[in-house]
Design a protein around this motif. Structure first.
Motif, PDB file in Angstrom:
ATOM      1  N   TYR A 199      17.781   2.976  -2.855  1.00 41.90           N
ATOM      2  CA  TYR A 199      16.518   3.173  -3.585  1.00 41.90           C
ATOM      3  C   TYR A 199      15.795   4.451  -3.156  1.00 41.90           C
ATOM      4  N   PHE A 200      16.516   5.321  -2.466  1.00 43.41           N
ATOM      5  CA  PHE A 200      15.989   6.544  -1.860  1.00 43.41           C
ATOM      6  C   PHE A 200      15.052   7.330  -2.784  1.00 43.41           C
ATOM      7  N   LEU A 201      15.466   7.533  -4.034  1.00 44.02           N
ATOM      8  CA  LEU A 201      14.688   8.418  -4.914  1.00 44.02           C
ATOM      9  C   LEU A 201      13.877   7.669  -5.974  1.00 44.02           C
ATOM     10  N   ARG A 202      13.793   6.359  -5.843  1.00 49.66           N
ATOM     11  CA  ARG A 202      13.003   5.593  -6.814  1.00 49.66           C
ATOM     12  C   ARG A 202      11.503   5.798  -6.562  1.00 49.66           C
ATOM     13  N   MET A 203      10.713   5.498  -7.603  1.00 41.68           N
ATOM     14  CA  MET A 203       9.260   5.500  -7.442  1.00 41.68           C
ATOM     15  C   MET A 203       8.831   4.062  -7.119  1.00 41.68           C
ATOM     16  N   PRO A 204       7.716   3.884  -6.404  1.00 39.40           N
ATOM     17  CA  PRO A 204       7.275   2.520  -6.068  1.00 39.40           C
ATOM     18  C   PRO A 204       7.097   1.633  -7.295  1.00 39.40           C
ATOM     19  N   SER A 205       6.719   2.231  -8.434  1.00 37.52           N
ATOM     20  CA  SER A 205       6.495   1.424  -9.636  1.00 37.52           C
ATOM     21  C   SER A 205       7.796   0.807 -10.166  1.00 37.52           C
ATOM     22  N   GLU A 206       8.945   1.334  -9.706  1.00 33.08           N
ATOM     23  CA  GLU A 206      10.232   0.804 -10.167  1.00 33.08           C
ATOM     24  C   GLU A 206      10.746  -0.328  -9.273  1.00 33.08           C
ATOM     25  N   ALA A 263       0.830  -1.218   0.000  1.00 33.01           N
ATOM     26  CA  ALA A 263       0.000   0.000   0.000  1.00 33.01           C
ATOM     27  C   ALA A 263       0.865   1.269   0.000  1.00 33.01           C
ATOM     28  N   LEU A 264       1.931   1.249  -0.804  1.00 31.87           N
ATOM     29  CA  LEU A 264       2.769   2.456  -0.906  1.00 31.87           C
ATOM     30  C   LEU A 264       2.020   3.526  -1.698  1.00 31.87           C
ATOM     31  N   PHE A 265       2.292   4.782  -1.400  1.00 33.73           N
ATOM     32  CA  PHE A 265       1.657   5.875  -2.153  1.00 33.73           C
ATOM     33  C   PHE A 265       2.365   5.965  -3.501  1.00 33.73           C
ATOM     34  N   ASP A 266       1.662   5.628  -4.567  1.00 33.45           N
ATOM     35  CA  ASP A 266       2.358   5.478  -5.846  1.00 33.45           C
ATOM     36  C   ASP A 266       2.771   6.792  -6.502  1.00 33.45           C
ATOM     37  N   SER A 267       2.285   7.926  -5.978  1.00 37.14           N
ATOM     38  CA  SER A 267       2.713   9.206  -6.557  1.00 37.14           C
ATOM     39  C   SER A 267       3.917   9.793  -5.807  1.00 37.14           C
ATOM     40  N   LEU A 268       4.360   9.102  -4.758  1.00 30.39           N
ATOM     41  CA  LEU A 268       5.489   9.602  -3.967  1.00 30.39           C
ATOM     42  C   LEU A 268       6.708   8.704  -4.146  1.00 30.39           C
ATOM     43  N   THR A 269       7.898   9.289  -3.959  1.00 29.82           N
ATOM     44  CA  THR A 269       9.129   8.493  -4.054  1.00 29.82           C
ATOM     45  C   THR A 269       9.257   7.610  -2.814  1.00 29.82           C
ATOM     46  N   VAL A 270      10.246   6.710  -2.858  1.00 31.91           N
ATOM     47  CA  VAL A 270      10.519   5.853  -1.700  1.00 31.91           C
ATOM     48  C   VAL A 270      10.819   6.727  -0.473  1.00 31.91           C
ATOM     49  N   ARG A 271      11.606   7.768  -0.680  1.00 30.12           N
ATOM     50  CA  ARG A 271      11.957   8.682   0.414  1.00 30.12           C
ATOM     51  C   ARG A 271      10.699   9.298   1.022  1.00 30.12           C
ATOM     52  N   GLU A 272       9.816   9.795   0.139  1.00 31.42           N
ATOM     53  CA  GLU A 272       8.607  10.457   0.630  1.00 31.42           C
ATOM     54  C   GLU A 272       7.645   9.466   1.276  1.00 31.42           C
ATOM     55  N   ARG A 315      16.649   9.904   9.222  1.00 33.04           N
ATOM     56  CA  ARG A 315      15.887   8.757   9.736  1.00 33.04           C
ATOM     57  C   ARG A 315      15.443   7.838   8.586  1.00 33.04           C
ATOM     58  N   VAL A 316      15.055   8.456   7.461  1.00 34.23           N
ATOM     59  CA  VAL A 316      14.624   7.666   6.302  1.00 34.23           C
ATOM     60  C   VAL A 316      15.776   6.796   5.815  1.00 34.23           C
ATOM     61  N   LYS A 317      16.975   7.399   5.737  1.00 38.89           N
ATOM     62  CA  LYS A 317      18.147   6.628   5.284  1.00 38.89           C
ATOM     63  C   LYS A 317      18.446   5.490   6.267  1.00 38.89           C
ATOM     64  N   GLU A 318      18.286   5.793   7.554  1.00 40.00           N
ATOM     65  CA  GLU A 318      18.564   4.790   8.587  1.00 40.00           C
ATOM     66  C   GLU A 318      17.641   3.574   8.426  1.00 40.00           C
ATOM     67  N   VAL A 319      16.320   3.821   8.280  1.00 36.13           N
ATOM     68  CA  VAL A 319      15.402   2.674   8.192  1.00 36.13           C
ATOM     69  C   VAL A 319      15.528   1.969   6.839  1.00 36.13           C
ATOM     70  N   LEU A 320      15.824   2.743   5.788  1.00 38.96           N
ATOM     71  CA  LEU A 320      16.025   2.091   4.476  1.00 38.96           C
ATOM     72  C   LEU A 320      17.278   1.222   4.527  1.00 38.96           C
ATOM     73  N   GLY A 321      18.288   1.690   5.251  1.00 42.54           N
ATOM     74  CA  GLY A 321      19.498   0.892   5.438  1.00 42.54           C
ATOM     75  C   GLY A 321      19.173  -0.385   6.200  1.00 42.54           C
ATOM     76  N   PHE A 322      18.296  -0.275   7.180  1.00 39.70           N
ATOM     77  CA  PHE A 322      17.913  -1.432   7.987  1.00 39.70           C
ATOM     78  C   PHE A 322      17.283  -2.533   7.134  1.00 39.70           C
ATOM     79  N   VAL A 323      16.476  -2.114   6.138  1.00 41.26           N
ATOM     80  CA  VAL A 323      15.850  -3.125   5.273  1.00 41.26           C
ATOM     81  C   VAL A 323      16.668  -3.353   3.986  1.00 41.26           C
TER      82      VAL A 323
END
Lengths: 283, 257
Positions: A152-159, A110-119, A139-147
């Motif tokens: 993928y910080f600036l990717r869109m969910p569709s990618e 259920a990611l917001f498809d109009s927002l980037t991974v960061r957003e 904090r976003v970088k920290e949790v993205l690093g955790f997973v």
């Protein structure tokens, strides 16, 4: 600008809780849609820092349990307590405060498809707090690093692939440091190898971050894997290894059948159960 | 009374009740914090600027065809020079507001219903709530504000280009002098007409956006449901625009004339 107590709590690591207090209490909760009974006097508790896995066939009300806790549905009867506070009679406005303690990983992300991974990951911190953007990005970088998805910080969910979407969803649920995580079928539709990477994230959160969790699934393989493994730090890396008996006892199962709780207990107890339905479900 | 009729009436009444509850939520969202300024600006751009082309085309060609048609009729009375009067009264009082609202319903209403509907069926609305955001404040209030403010502005633009279109036809096809046309335009308008043309679009913008949002946020049934929601938003919104136009016109006539 100074951060509020709420904002501070979202950014700083929580102290590890030692208490065995119930963080979620389901007390005789019932729910029906018209004539169809979904839950009939269902009771269970989730203790702080522990995990409960809710099993059951399709349509028995597993996901409904999570929606009730999250306040997306209201029960017809019974009581629901989150962190000791009765929530089943709260209106939407007051529920927003309760949701600060809850993180939810939806089926399919259920990611917001109009927002980037960061957003997506920083959504709550960006939109619902006044925390400076640099701190939110940290904090976003920290949790993205955790997973394992920091690149993928600036990717869109569709990618993203299905597994990556689920991991971003876990990162989003985790970003504001909730005390309780709710997983709704996090591995459904994923291939076994990708499913194990998601299972590992769930184990890491339970064992290293001590987040209390409710996991709803009908994937027995994943449920057993999560219950029977623990995360350990070995020389700077994190590994998931077979769980010690103490750790094994920290994850319990609830089996729903015909709108009621059929079984509640640990993995060894579930495996030893003699109920014919349980045996056929496990086989 | 047959049971399907009773059930149909019950369903319709429940729908109306839900819509009014929804309006209550919007009113709360409009009058309290938090306010999502970025979303408001985005919606102003999307609903206002995004609809500009279609409104310009609709307004221009409506003015042109009005001039052609009224030219033929007025010729019978030897009153071709009064084309401006007929066009201005029709455009400002009725055609400008209604056609603009219908065009915005087609373009924006369907878009809102499809967007919110997709978010509903993919659990994104539930995710918003889970993350502590009220979907009405975040998604509906900015669209309603944009509808209320931008539809009147678009209507004024449609009126203006309609008049220019009519002037083009009147001078080139009907061979009436431009000064005669503009003089006739001014003669045909009373201040009450102008007020009516400005006040009505506020109501029409409000009703078309709230219906689209309401339909979108009640979507269920996967992609088929999204398709149904889009159709319902356009049909429901268009009918509601015409009904609302009648009642607001009646009210304004009783108040101003």
């Amino acid at each position: 600008m100074a951060l509020t107590e709420r904002e501070q709590a979202m950014l700083e690591p929580r102290p590890i809780t030692e208490s065995d207090d119930a963080v979620i209490v389901f007390d005789e909760v019932s729910l029906a849609f018209d004539e169809k009974v979904i839950l009939d006097r269902v009771s269970f508790q989730l203790l702080a820092g522990r995990m409960k896995i809710i099993l059951g066939g399709s349509g028995v009300g597993k996901s409904t349990v999570l929606k009730l806790i999250l306040g997306l549905l209201k029960p017809d009867g019974g009581q629901i307590l989150v962190n000791g506070r009765r929530v089943d009679d709260l209106d939407e406005e007051h529920y927003m405060v309760v949701r600060d303690d809850l993180g939810m990983v939806f089926q399919d992300g259920a990611l917001f498809d109009s927002l980037t991974v960061r957003e997506n990951v920083g959504y709550k911190l960006f939109e619902e707090t006044d925390i400076p953007i640099e701190q939110v990005d940290g904090r976003v970088k920290e949790v993205l690093g955790f997973v394992g998805l920091d690149e993928y910080f600036l990717r869109m969910p569709s990618e993203l692939s299905g597994g990556q979407r689920r991991r971003v969803a876990i990162a989003r649920a985790l970003a504001a440091r909730p005390k309780i995580l709710l997983y709704d079928e996090p591995t459904t539709g994923l291939d076994p190898i990708t499913a194990v990477t998601i299972d590992d994230e769930i184990i890491k959160l339970r064992d290293l971050e001590e987040v209390s969790a409710l996991l709803v699934t009908h994937q027995l393989r994943d449920a057993f894997y999560v219950a029977s493994h623990e995360a350990v730090k070995e020389g700077g890396t994190i590994k998931c290894v077979p769980a010690s008996p103490e750790k094994l006892a920290e994850t319990t199962f609830v089996m729903l059948k015909d709108s009621r709780v059929l079984f509640e207990g640990t993995l060894p107890e579930l495996r030893a159960a003699t109920d014919p339905y349980l045996q056929s479900f496990l086989s | 009374m047959p049971s399907f009729v009773v059930n149909g009436i019950k369903k319709a009444l429940l729908e109306v009740q839900d819509y009014f509850k929804f309006l209550g939520q919007i009113a709360r969202g409009l009058t309290s914090r938090p306010v999502y300024f970025r979303d408001i600006v985005e919606q102003f751009e999307d609903i206002g600027l995004g609809s500009l082309t279609v409104v310009l085309l609709t307004g221009t060609f409506t003015g042109m065809v009005l001039a052609l048609q009224s030219g033929i009729t007025l010729d019978k009375f030897g009153a071709r020079s009064m084309v401006g009067q007929l066009v201005s009264a029709s455009m400002v009082k009725e055609l400008g507001p209604v056609l603009t609202a219908l065009m915005v319903t087609g373009r924006v209403g369907s878009g809102i219903a499809a967007e919110l509907g997709s978010m509903m069926v993919t659990d994104q609305i539930s995710a918003l709530r889970a993350l502590g955001t009220d979907p009405v404040r975040k998604l509906v209030v900015p669209r309603v504000l944009a509808g209320i403010i931008m539809v009147p502005i678009l209507t004024i633009i449609a009126d203006a280009v309609g008049m220019v279109g009519a002037w083009l036809i009147t001078t080139t096809q009907l061979k009436v002098a431009g000064s005669v046309f503009w003089n006739s335009v001014v003669m045909g308008l009373y201040i009450q007409d102008v007020w009516m043309g400005i006040i009505k679009p506020f109501f029409l913008g409000f009703v078309l956006v709230t219906i689209a949002c309401h339909v979108g946020l009640r979507t269920s049934g996967g992609t088929q449901g999204v398709g149904r929601a889009t159709t319902n938003a356009v049909v429901g919104g268009s009918v509601a625009v015409l009904i609302m136009d009648f009642f607001v016109t009646k009210l304004l006539i009783s108040l101003m004339y």
